[in-house]
Write a protein that holds these residues in place. Structure first.
Motif, PDB file in Angstrom:
ATOM      1  N   THR A   1      40.847  37.268  49.286  1.00 55.04           N
ATOM      2  CA  THR A   1      39.904  37.133  47.678  1.00 55.04           C
ATOM      3  C   THR A   1      40.828  37.071  46.628  1.00 55.04           C
ATOM      4  OG1 THR A   1      38.839  39.226  49.420  1.00 55.04           O
ATOM      5  CG2 THR A   1      38.439  38.467  46.608  1.00 55.04           C
ATOM      6  N   VAL A   2      40.053  35.778  46.197  1.00 59.98           N
ATOM      7  CA  VAL A   2      40.253  35.037  44.833  1.00 59.98           C
ATOM      8  C   VAL A   2      40.178  36.242  43.410  1.00 59.98           C
ATOM      9  CG1 VAL A   2      39.864  33.247  42.689  1.00 59.98           C
ATOM     10  CG2 VAL A   2      40.452  32.483  45.362  1.00 59.98           C
ATOM     11  N   LEU A   3      41.164  36.676  43.041  1.00 68.38           N
ATOM     12  CA  LEU A   3      40.673  37.620  41.573  1.00 68.38           C
ATOM     13  C   LEU A   3      40.439  36.992  39.861  1.00 68.38           C
ATOM     14  CD1 LEU A   3      42.830  40.807  42.484  1.00 68.38           C
ATOM     15  CD2 LEU A   3      40.874  40.421  43.349  1.00 68.38           C
ATOM     16  N   THR A   4      41.377  35.776  39.716  1.00 71.72           N
ATOM     17  CA  THR A   4      41.570  35.091  39.285  1.00 71.72           C
ATOM     18  C   THR A   4      42.590  33.916  39.426  1.00 71.72           C
ATOM     19  OG1 THR A   4      43.790  35.888  38.048  1.00 71.72           O
ATOM     20  CG2 THR A   4      41.585  37.253  37.551  1.00 71.72           C
ATOM     21  N   PHE A   5      42.239  32.733  38.428  1.00 76.01           N
ATOM     22  CA  PHE A   5      42.835  31.781  38.861  1.00 76.01           C
ATOM     23  C   PHE A   5      42.831  30.982  37.114  1.00 76.01           C
ATOM     24  CE2 PHE A   5      38.364  31.217  39.260  1.00 76.01           C
ATOM     25  CZ  PHE A   5      38.036  29.562  38.613  1.00 76.01           C
ATOM     26  N   ARG A   6      44.395  29.878  36.785  1.00 73.60           N
ATOM     27  CA  ARG A   6      44.289  29.260  36.001  1.00 73.60           C
ATOM     28  C   ARG A   6      45.041  27.906  35.903  1.00 73.60           C
ATOM     29  NH1 ARG A   6      47.257  32.726  37.231  1.00 73.60           N
ATOM     30  NH2 ARG A   6      50.131  33.467  36.910  1.00 73.60           N
ATOM     31  N   ASP A   7      44.797  27.326  35.220  1.00 69.11           N
ATOM     32  CA  ASP A   7      46.322  25.704  35.421  1.00 69.11           C
ATOM     33  C   ASP A   7      47.565  26.450  34.293  1.00 69.11           C
ATOM     34  OD1 ASP A   7      47.022  23.087  34.726  1.00 69.11           O
ATOM     35  OD2 ASP A   7      44.868  22.540  34.235  1.00 69.11           O
ATOM     36  N   PRO A   8      48.421  26.246  35.103  1.00 63.50           N
ATOM     37  CA  PRO A   8      49.428  27.470  34.859  1.00 63.50           C
ATOM     38  C   PRO A   8      50.735  26.177  33.501  1.00 63.50           C
ATOM     39  CG  PRO A   8      49.756  25.873  36.895  1.00 63.50           C
ATOM     40  CD  PRO A   8      48.208  26.258  36.696  1.00 63.50           C
TER      41      PRO A   8
END
Length: 109
Positions: A86-93
């Protein structure tokens, strides 16, 4: 900045989005539908066990790297065979629009 080798994206994942349908009683039933097949890198981060209703489920967190997508949203999930992340958070590193890093959770019975 962490450099990622595109060849490290070796896990074939199905990206799924939530779909809600009315249940006829004012609520909804949630299911998931496949949106795309993507290549990613799965990195285990941590694991914890907590007693719930007499069982001891283990929750494992993962970091999943993939090529940048504009359609990713919270609540989506990745599937790899029977495993669900399950995706909790995401970001462009590195803010270059090349990759996304997703913080995910996998529940194990």
């Amino acid at each position: 900045m962490r450099v990622i080798d595109p060849g490290a994206l070796a896990a074939r994942l199905v990206l799924e989005r939530p779909e809600e349908t009315p249940d006829g009683q004012g609520g909804v039933e949630r299911s998931f539908a496949a949106l795309a097949t993507v290549w990613g890198r799965i990195e285990p981060v941590s694991a914890r066990a907590a007693e719930v209703a007499g069982t001891l489920p283990v929750t494992v967190t993962h970091r999943i790297w993939l090529r940048h997508r504009a359609d990713l949203a919270g609540g989506m999930r990745f599937r790899k065979g029977a495993r669900i992340f399950t995706v909790l958070t995401f970001r462009d590193p590195d803010e270059t629009g090349r990759y996304l890093v997703c913080d995910c959770e996998e529940a194990k019975p």
